[in-house]
Design an enzyme around this catalytic site. Structure first.
Site, PDB file in Angstrom:
ATOM      1  CG  ASN A  16      -1.834   1.121   1.340  1.00  0.00           C
ATOM      2  OD1 ASN A  16      -1.779   2.041   0.516  1.00  0.00           O
ATOM      3  ND2 ASN A  16      -2.703   1.105   2.331  1.00  0.00           N
ATOM      4  NE  ARG A 101      -6.111   1.619  -0.242  1.00  0.00           N
ATOM      5  CZ  ARG A 101      -6.169   2.725   0.481  1.00  0.00           C
ATOM      6  NH1 ARG A 101      -5.107   3.138   1.148  1.00  0.00           N
ATOM      7  NH2 ARG A 101      -7.285   3.402   0.572  1.00  0.00           N
ATOM      8  CG  HIS A 190     -12.887   3.723   2.753  1.00  0.00           C
ATOM      9  ND1 HIS A 190     -13.583   4.748   3.363  1.00  0.00           N
ATOM     10  CD2 HIS A 190     -11.580   3.936   3.016  1.00  0.00           C
ATOM     11  CE1 HIS A 190     -12.730   5.552   3.968  1.00  0.00           C
ATOM     12  NE2 HIS A 190     -11.507   5.084   3.764  1.00  0.00           N
ATOM     13  NE  ARG A 251      -9.562  12.692   3.334  1.00  0.00           N
ATOM     14  CZ  ARG A 251      -9.558  11.366   3.196  1.00  0.00           C
ATOM     15  NH1 ARG A 251     -10.685  10.715   2.997  1.00  0.00           N
ATOM     16  NH2 ARG A 251      -8.433  10.702   3.222  1.00  0.00           N
ATOM     17  CD  GLU A 394      -9.055  -1.024   4.004  1.00  0.00           C
ATOM     18  OE1 GLU A 394      -8.636  -0.655   5.122  1.00  0.00           O
ATOM     19  OE2 GLU A 394      -9.315  -0.234   3.088  1.00  0.00           O
TER      20      GLU A 394
END
Ligand code: ADP
Length: 425
Positions: A16, A101, A190, A251, A394
């Site tokens: 990742n 990823r 996601h 965010r 993940e």
């Protein structure tokens, strides 16, 4: 080429690659066991840091290496060196593939894809819609391909799970010509996590995923919700970028887009400044100065009003999406909480479901207070809608999707080993 009759390759390295970090895990797919995990951070800075944890028997504990790691190539070389010390080197014939990823797969990548030059070019073409993420992902892929050009490498996209959204959910109601010319539409992110926890929730409920309507809530530093009907995503809260939707750590989530024009007109704020404001200095951090839910709940318990406001805003916005997706789905079988906040912050789960008895949703205080790493129900037995906590994974999902594409059972005959699984247009 690895055509020799050695041990059947069964390991997958998951990478990742972020702009200044690389996270990695090496898994043995024979039993889905982790062999090593680690992270290189502050790539390109004066003092970078590699933390490597071997998980094989007798390998010893965590190792830390500090020093300058100039770029992603050096980062991967350092990772390879650490893995080699444990006998898990990248040159091992037991390595079956590398799974990457990739954040943005646009509309076209509707499945995990074996990487070739055409696929790389397509990921590159998506850089304008994912300027923060895809370039770093590409660097990781290019470096890994240079190190092991013979090894199958697979891209697993955050967007793939959401490519099933109906057109009316994926489009923004803005002029079609302009939107289409610049690929402005809702992609969602996601996806690997939403897909994984949806499947695990079905296992927990002991019902076929195809029969279930789920609301999955991935609440980490970034946060998103998805409405999942029969295992298929029908709506999600993130959009063109991961900025839309829920309030997050730093965010803003949903705001009136006119905020941007207003700040331009009254404060002269340039695009990049507003971008940094909404992505890095908003959300929980922007409201109370902390983006870690642990700290926020601790401050709240001490009577801190800013922390309380941040928490209440976070929960209010979360609740609105639960309600919206209950309406989208018509019938909800389960609400599923996952990721750092979703798995650990009992107060958030409690508050988000509070008052939703009319929707058939409730949380049992005692069950909700239990701390566990296992998938579990937190709703009372009488609840019409199950409320569940399902830890996400993940990396395991990326490894499994990678292995399913290139593992020894499915790998094409050596002569055609380089034929890519080209994504459908
Ligand atoms: P990322 O999006 O970076 O993968 P994670 O899913 O790991 O993030 O979530 C990180 C966030 O989870 C932290 O910022 C923190 O707010 C929250 N978190 C982690 N542990 C706890 C905890 N025990 N209680 C409350 N919140 C937690």
């Amino acid at each position: 080429m690895s055509t020799e009759q050695g041990p059947r390759p069964h390991r997958v390295l998951v990478l990742n690659s972020g702009s200044s970090s690389v996270k990695y895990q090496l898994l043995d797919m024979a039993d889905a066991r982790r062999l090593a995990v680690g992270l290189v951070e502050r790539i390109g800075e004066e003092t970078s840091r590699l933390v490597h944890t071997p998980l094989t028997e007798g390998a010893g504990g965590e190792r830390e290496v500090t020093g300058r790691v100039a770029d992603h190539r050096e980062a991967l070389e350092a990772v390879a060196a650490e893995l080699a010390k444990d006998g898990l080197g990248l040159d091992s014939p037991e390595l079956a593939a590398i799974g990457h990823r990739v954040v943005h797969g646009g509309r076209q990548f509707t499945r995990p894809t074996v990487i070739d030059d055409a696929v790389l070019a397509e990921i590159e073409r998506l850089v304008p819609v994912a300027p923060l993420h895809n370039p770093a992902n590409l660097m990781g892929i290019r470096t890994a391909r240079r190190m092991r050009p013979d090894l199958p490498q697979v891209a697993v996209f955050d967007t793939t799970f959401h490519t099933t959204m109906p057109e009316y959910a994926a489009r923004y109601p803005i002029e079609r010509e302009t939107a289409d010319a610049h690929r402005v539409r809702r992609y969602g992110f996601h996806g690997t996590s939403h897909g994984y926890v949806a499947r695990k929730a079905a296992e927990l409920l002991d019902r076929p995923l195809a029969e279930l309507n789920l609301i999955t809530l991935h609440l980490g530093n970034g946060a998103s919700a998805a409405a999942v009907r029969g295992g298929i995503c029908v709506d999600t809260s993130m959009g063109l970028t991961p900025l839309e939707g829920l309030m997050m750590g730093t965010r803003s989530g949903d705001v009136d887009p006119a905020v941007v024009f207003h700040l331009r007109r009254v404060a002269g704020m340039e695009t990049d400044e507003t971008d940094a404001l909404l992505n890095q200095r908003s959300g929980l951090l922007g409201i109370c100065g902390d983006n870690d839910m642990r700290e926020i709940t601790r401050r709240m318990d001490e009577g801190d009003e800013d922390a309380r406001l941040a928490f209440d805003m976070y929960v209010h916005r979360l609740k609105k999406y639960i309600g919206a997706y209950a309406a989208v789905l018509g019938r909800v079988d389960a609400v599923v909480f996952t990721a750092g906040v979703g798995e650990n912050a009992a107060a958030v789960r409690q508050a988000a479901v509070e008052g939703l008895e009319g929707f058939g949703m409730a949380v049992d205080r005692e069950l909700n207070a239990v701390r566990s790493g296992a998938p579990r129900l937190i709703s009372p037995g009488s609840s019409r809608v199950a409320v569940a906590v399902v830890p996400t994974d993940e990396e395991l999902e990326i490894a499994e999707q990678t292995y399913a594409l290139v593992g020894p059972d499915t790998r094409p005959a050596p002569e055609s080993a380089d034929s890519p699984a080209t994504p459908p247009g």
